[in-house]
Design an enzyme around this catalytic site. Sequence first.
Site, PDB file in Angstrom:
ATOM      1  N   TYR A   1       0.840  -1.200   0.000  1.00 23.46           N
ATOM      2  CA  TYR A   1       0.000   0.000   0.000  1.00 23.46           C
ATOM      3  C   TYR A   1       0.872   1.246   0.000  1.00 23.46           C
ATOM      4  O   TYR A   1       1.648   1.490   0.932  1.00 23.46           O
ATOM      5  CB  TYR A   1      -0.911   0.003   1.224  1.00 23.46           C
ATOM      6  CG  TYR A   1      -2.107   0.926   1.067  1.00 23.46           C
ATOM      7  CD1 TYR A   1      -3.246   0.503   0.405  1.00 23.46           C
ATOM      8  CD2 TYR A   1      -2.076   2.221   1.572  1.00 23.46           C
ATOM      9  CE1 TYR A   1      -4.341   1.345   0.258  1.00 23.46           C
ATOM     10  CE2 TYR A   1      -3.171   3.062   1.420  1.00 23.46           C
ATOM     11  CZ  TYR A   1      -4.291   2.616   0.766  1.00 23.46           C
ATOM     12  OH  TYR A   1      -5.378   3.455   0.621  1.00 23.46           O
TER      13      TYR A   1
ATOM     14  N   TYR B   1      -5.414   4.778  -7.950  1.00 22.32           N
ATOM     15  CA  TYR B   1      -5.742   4.672  -6.532  1.00 22.32           C
ATOM     16  C   TYR B   1      -7.128   4.083  -6.399  1.00 22.32           C
ATOM     17  O   TYR B   1      -8.125   4.784  -6.444  1.00 22.32           O
ATOM     18  CB  TYR B   1      -5.673   6.066  -5.906  1.00 22.32           C
ATOM     19  CG  TYR B   1      -5.925   6.108  -4.414  1.00 22.32           C
ATOM     20  CD1 TYR B   1      -5.059   5.475  -3.536  1.00 22.32           C
ATOM     21  CD2 TYR B   1      -7.001   6.802  -3.889  1.00 22.32           C
ATOM     22  CE1 TYR B   1      -5.275   5.527  -2.173  1.00 22.32           C
ATOM     23  CE2 TYR B   1      -7.223   6.863  -2.519  1.00 22.32           C
ATOM     24  CZ  TYR B   1      -6.351   6.219  -1.676  1.00 22.32           C
ATOM     25  OH  TYR B   1      -6.571   6.275  -0.316  1.00 22.32           O
TER      26      TYR B   1
END
Lengths: 140, 390
Positions: free
Chosen positions: B287, B337
């Site tokens: 992440y 994203y």
Amino acid sequence: MATNVSRPLPLPDIDSRPFWQGAKDGKLLIQRCPSCRSFRWPPRDFCNVCYTPGGDWTQVSGQGVLLSWTVQHHLLHPGFADEVPYVVLAVALDEDRRCQLLGNLRRATAEELQAGMAMEAVFEEASPEITLVHWRPRRD
Amino acid sequence: MPSHPLRDRTAIVGVGYTEFSKNSGKTTLGLALEACYKAIGDAGLEVTDIDGVATYAVGDSTLSYVVADALGIEDTAYFLDHLGGGSASQSTIAAAAMAVHSGVATNVLCYRALNSRSGFRMGGTGREPRTAGDAQYQSPYGHLAPGQAVAMGARMHMERYGTTKDQLGAVAVTFRQHASMNERALMRTPITLDDYHASRMISDPLRLLDFCLESDGACAFIVTSAERARDLPQPPVYLSGVGYGPGRTLYSKAWMDPTESGARFMAPRLFGMAGVTPADIDVACIYDAFTYMVVVQMEDLGFCSKGEGGPFVASGALALGGSLPTNPHGGHLSEAYIHGYNHVLAAVEQLRGRAGPRQVEGAEVALVTGAPGGAGIALPPQCNGLVLRR
């Protein structure tokens, strides 16, 4: 550039009202556990050290150390148009380093900041109802 | 030690995704439907086979029952609307695995759909900031976006361990290089460290190229049992381990240290469940809402020692061909994203052996992580992750 857009202001709740009233009176009030005497931030109904309900609102020194900071260059909210770049910092209170408050830097520039330096609270009226707690380097 | 009861008992058998863009021109419902129908089709299933629907959102998407209705699902044995972004992403797939393995549901559809560029942006536009709850101690000071929280964590890491801006920049440069080989990626033009340093300062010490993209799009996955997976058309990608972890917030009882993340609590559980060690990971999808999050996770997941994350990410280890190929799709920094879900997509694609020019040869075990948990000042503390194997 002047702006008419107001900044976000805190929405005090049942837990936090004494804190904000304290700030309005120029005092930094922090809850203290009636049983184990731990300082607690932010305001909560129970002590998470000994699990006792309630907290005694206690005036603290308003002194602490600088944990970290960021200089905000990008405008995130029109209310801060006159402020960018501005510093957001985190200060750990001398009474208990686990009590960590955010604020803006006052009466100094970002270049003067060093992690661990001594800071003190500055009270600044943001509206007729709300006084915010900011921070400046302590100059003894 | 006996094998964990959930290890390899469920699998991802279908994936679907929309175009990733800056302006989808669609509602989040429309995006969800496209990704979900594609995932169901990819799995070789029918809508009537789906009896579980799981998603997560931060008030920026369409609820699971709306999507289920619109898809034509008439009975859901399991549903989940998890509040959160990166702190929730892979945990929804973990929840699906638990629902399937326990017998609560048979085939669970997991999706994330968002217009995080054209609609509500985490970076502070699209709706008024929160000023209630803990936000009352943050928003009035202009502390309004995750990047500020992470910037403060990065500064502490730099001061304590000597982590440099060049090292943060190396993460951005490496992932952009990977994205240059990915037709889905929004940012495909390679960058240099000079480009990184020349990019606009946003939240000092973090620059524009330390920040991920904000994008529109959706990803969806189908989770089913390992037994059923073997009868379906796609090569199963087994869920070997699922992990959750806490982080510290500014308001935790324990001392909050943003140079450490919740991943250090999660890693032993996650790897233990999967029966692997960090050395077994062939490809990692980490992440990367911000470059610093990769540095701190490399340390806390055990790929290098504490404080060595900076030198590690700048060593070439994360590149395709490096010792730990990381974010071969370009990550949130350069692909898109989709709040952790495009990382799952990238991992599945790698383990199916269908990643084209960015394929990690012989990839058998992949690690996917959500937000690191903490690692900044006033950030959601939870972290989550998956170990996948083919």
